[in-house]
Design a protein around this motif. Sequence first.
Motif, short mmCIF file in Angstrom:
data_model
loop_
_atom_site.label_atom_id
_atom_site.label_comp_id
_atom_site.label_asym_id
_atom_site.label_seq_id
_atom_site.Cartn_x
_atom_site.Cartn_y
_atom_site.Cartn_z
N ARG A 118 2.06 15.26 -13.02
CA ARG A 118 0.30 15.92 -14.30
C ARG A 118 0.19 17.47 -13.46
NH1 ARG A 118 -3.85 16.92 -11.74
NH2 ARG A 118 -3.66 15.35 -10.43
N SER A 119 0.54 17.50 -11.91
CA SER A 119 0.80 18.79 -11.35
C SER A 119 1.22 20.06 -12.86
CB SER A 119 -0.16 18.69 -10.38
OG SER A 119 1.36 18.99 -9.86
N VAL A 120 2.65 19.71 -12.62
CA VAL A 120 3.98 20.16 -12.61
C VAL A 120 3.54 20.88 -14.27
CG1 VAL A 120 6.12 20.14 -13.62
CG2 VAL A 120 5.31 19.23 -11.36
N ARG A 121 2.83 19.79 -15.15
CA ARG A 121 2.84 19.42 -16.34
C ARG A 121 1.70 20.68 -16.76
NH1 ARG A 121 6.22 16.17 -15.98
NH2 ARG A 121 7.58 15.14 -16.86
N GLY A 122 0.94 20.69 -15.26
CA GLY A 122 -0.61 21.52 -15.91
C GLY A 122 -1.69 20.62 -16.08
N LEU A 123 -1.40 19.82 -16.19
CA LEU A 123 -2.66 18.69 -16.80
C LEU A 123 -3.77 18.88 -15.61
CD1 LEU A 123 -0.90 16.43 -18.95
CD2 LEU A 123 -2.17 18.30 -19.84
N THR A 124 -5.06 19.08 -15.96
CA THR A 124 -6.21 18.29 -14.89
C THR A 124 -6.24 16.53 -15.03
OG1 THR A 124 -7.54 18.03 -16.47
CG2 THR A 124 -7.40 20.70 -15.41
N GLN A 125 -6.69 16.34 -13.29
CA GLN A 125 -6.96 14.63 -14.03
C GLN A 125 -7.35 14.18 -15.37
OE1 GLN A 125 -8.97 13.66 -10.36
NE2 GLN A 125 -6.68 12.79 -8.97
N SER A 126 -8.64 15.37 -15.24
CA SER A 126 -9.63 15.05 -17.02
C SER A 126 -9.10 14.92 -17.19
CB SER A 126 -11.09 16.17 -16.99
OG SER A 126 -11.89 15.98 -15.23
N ALA A 127 -8.02 15.74 -17.77
CA ALA A 127 -7.00 15.66 -19.22
C ALA A 127 -6.28 14.39 -19.24
CB ALA A 127 -6.25 16.94 -19.52
N GLU A 181 4.05 8.00 -20.16
CA GLU A 181 4.17 8.15 -21.70
C GLU A 181 3.59 9.60 -22.09
OE1 GLU A 181 3.42 7.37 -26.32
OE2 GLU A 181 3.24 5.21 -25.33
N ALA A 182 2.54 9.82 -21.26
CA ALA A 182 1.69 10.35 -21.52
C ALA A 182 2.50 11.69 -21.04
CB ALA A 182 -0.18 10.35 -21.33
N LEU A 183 3.15 11.44 -19.46
CA LEU A 183 3.41 12.72 -18.67
C LEU A 183 4.91 13.01 -19.19
CD1 LEU A 183 2.30 11.76 -15.38
CD2 LEU A 183 1.06 13.65 -16.42
N GLN A 184 5.12 12.40 -19.78
CA GLN A 184 6.73 12.39 -21.02
C GLN A 184 8.10 12.13 -19.83
OE1 GLN A 184 6.49 16.17 -22.60
NE2 GLN A 184 5.87 15.27 -24.47
N GLY A 186 1.09 -0.59 -0.05
CA GLY A 186 -0.21 -0.27 -0.03
C GLY A 186 0.64 1.03 -0.17
N ASN A 187 1.92 1.03 0.42
CA ASN A 187 2.56 2.72 0.68
C ASN A 187 3.43 2.51 -0.39
OD1 ASN A 187 2.34 3.17 3.46
ND2 ASN A 187 3.93 1.89 4.37
N ALA A 188 3.67 1.84 -1.08
CA ALA A 188 4.64 1.55 -2.40
C ALA A 188 3.38 2.61 -3.57
CB ALA A 188 4.90 0.46 -3.42
N HIS A 189 2.10 2.36 -3.56
CA HIS A 189 1.23 2.19 -4.20
C HIS A 189 0.71 4.10 -4.16
CE1 HIS A 189 -0.21 -0.91 -6.41
NE2 HIS A 189 0.50 -1.88 -5.12
N ARG A 190 0.72 4.10 -3.00
CA ARG A 190 0.80 5.70 -2.35
C ARG A 190 1.80 6.54 -3.02
NH1 ARG A 190 -2.35 2.94 0.93
NH2 ARG A 190 -0.03 3.36 3.01
N LEU A 191 3.02 5.90 -2.75
CA LEU A 191 4.08 6.72 -3.47
C LEU A 191 3.74 6.81 -5.03
CD1 LEU A 191 6.84 8.23 -3.19
CD2 LEU A 191 7.81 5.71 -3.03
N ILE A 192 3.95 5.79 -5.57
CA ILE A 192 3.73 6.48 -7.04
C ILE A 192 2.26 6.79 -7.47
CG2 ILE A 192 2.52 4.16 -9.04
CD1 ILE A 192 4.14 1.79 -7.91
N GLY A 193 1.28 6.97 -6.62
CA GLY A 193 0.20 7.69 -6.85
C GLY A 193 0.75 9.24 -6.54
N ALA A 194 1.78 9.63 -5.64
CA ALA A 194 1.29 10.49 -5.48
C ALA A 194 2.30 11.76 -6.44
CB ALA A 194 2.35 10.98 -4.19
N LYS A 195 3.93 10.33 -7.13
CA LYS A 195 4.46 11.12 -8.25
C LYS A 195 3.75 11.37 -9.89
CE LYS A 195 8.55 9.06 -5.60
NZ LYS A 195 9.53 9.16 -6.86
N ILE A 196 2.86 10.15 -9.25
CA ILE A 196 1.37 10.83 -11.30
C ILE A 196 1.25 12.25 -10.87
CG2 ILE A 196 -0.24 10.20 -12.46
CD1 ILE A 196 1.10 7.30 -11.61
N ALA A 197 0.95 12.17 -9.30
CA ALA A 197 -0.48 13.72 -9.30
C ALA A 197 0.60 14.50 -9.38
CB ALA A 197 -1.18 13.55 -7.85
#
Length: 79
Positions: A20-29, A63-66, A6-17
Amino acid sequence: MEAKHGNAHRLIGAKIAYCRSVRGLTQSALAERIGISSGTLSRIERGQYWQSLSVDLLLDIAEALQVEVSAFLHPNELD
């Protein structure tokens, strides 16, 4: 029930978020770019989508986040 890693999944999710935010993308986009619902992406970013988080999906997100997929898996990769 929580995933064994679970901790690893939370870390992965936080890094994805973060990426995404650094690239100015919304979750929807981002969700639209990779063909999933924004609700699913939200669960991934919160570390709650552990049952079906596949390597293919991580590769699509990277790939989407480059970024390299390894950025999501190494503790200090994005720090």
